[in-house]
Design a protein around this motif. Structure first.
Motif: not given
Length: 314
Positions: A219-226, A233-237, A262-268
């Motif tokens: 989860a940690r590296p995936l979240t950092a990559a997100g 500004r690659d919001v989909s990724a 952070a996920l909520g912000e991206a989805l918004s």
């Protein structure tokens, strides 16, 4: 489109080369029927005949040994590729399975690092044998000092991967993630997504007692990559990476809450407002349960901002 009968004959003869012995008509017809005009099937069938010694190269030409009418033709491309891999030596199968866990492109040093100790001293020889059998090919490397190879076809990689026991795959994914982190220390952040993916895959087949530990490590590296994807500004990724990262953190883990924010912000930003609202609700709930008032307040504020877009009364 599938090859027709005439093109199939021309294709097979082209693979064998000028001056090669022609396949017997009955054998070619059986191979053609099973292939359904699939060039990969035809190519791999000829390779299997070579593996079995039915086709033998003499100088610049091929000769047929034995009775082609007795050759068993597998029904599907997956069955054919499985049959080819079954003809490998035990050590070659170990090597190609290790390579399949890494991906369509893999590296000599990585295979040597994750392979069992008894095959490591001769990794180079086994890789060259797989090259000669046209299962893998040399490729350009993006790792300095590391020789790269590529599977001849993605279906060969998939077949080798499926043949690897699930628990063994989990261990190999974890070991490869460790290799990537070790050899790329100077640019480790760039490969967080790769490390996270392999740890994510290792978690799927790991013993129960280590699942939660592996999930957090993935989860940690995936979240950092997100988060880095959001910065560029690659919001989909970003949304996809943050979704995977947040899902891997246990519900009461403190790092789940900022990942959800952070996920909520991206989805918004993507316009998926209902999903964003659900994520913010969860972040607020978890924040209040943990006494994390800052996260709870941030989630509540973002949720209220969402309401401006979704509730006509606001």
């Amino acid at each position: 489109e599938p090859l027709g009968d005439e093109d199939t004959v021309r294709f097979v003869q082209g693979l064998l080369g000028p001056g090669a012995a022609a396949l017997e008509g009955s054998a070619l017809a059986r191979i053609s029927d099973a292939a359904g005009g699939n060039p990969l099937f035809l190519e791999e069938m000829l390779r299997m005949l070579e593996d079995d010694g039915v086709l033998r190269r003499e100088g610049a030409r091929w000769v047929v040994e034995g009775d082609l009418a007795t050759v068993r033709v597998p029904d599907t491309i997956h069955a054919l590729l499985s049959a080819r891999l079954d003809r490998l030596s035990d050590e070659e199968r170990v090597v190609i399975r290790c390579a399949s866990v890494i991906g369509k492109v893999f590296w000599w040093g990585a295979v040597a690092d994750i392979a069992p100790e008894h095959v490591r001293p001769r990794i180079g020889g086994y890789l060259q044998s797989l090259v000669r059998k046209d299962l893998v090919r040399p490729d350009r490397s993006n790792f300095s000092g590391e020789d790269a190879f590529r599977f001849h076809h993605i279906l060969i990689q998939e077949t080798a991967y499926r043949a690897t026991p699930k628990e063994q795959r989990a261990e190999l994914h974890e070991r490869f993630a460790a290799w990537v982190a070790r050899v790329t220390q100077d640019r480790a952040n760039e490969l967080d997504e790769v490390v996270g993916y392999h740890l994510e895959q290792s978690e799927l087949g790991a013993p129960r007692q280590t699942v939660e530990e592996l999930a957090v490590r993935a989860a940690r590296p995936l979240t950092a990559a997100g988060l880095r994807a959001m910065d560029r500004r690659d919001v989909s990724a970003a949304a996809e990476l943050l979704r995977r990262g947040a899902a891997l953190f246990p519900r009461d883990h403190p790092e789940r809450r900022p990942a959800l924010l952070a996920l909520g912000e991206a989805l918004s930003e993507l316009g998926d407002l209902s999903a964003a609202e659900a994520v913010m609700n969860e972040a607020e709930e978890l924040g209040r349960a943990a006494g994390d008032e800052k996260t709870a307040a941030n989630a509540a504020i973002q949720r209220l901002l969402l309401l401006e877009s979704t509730d006509p009364k606001m």
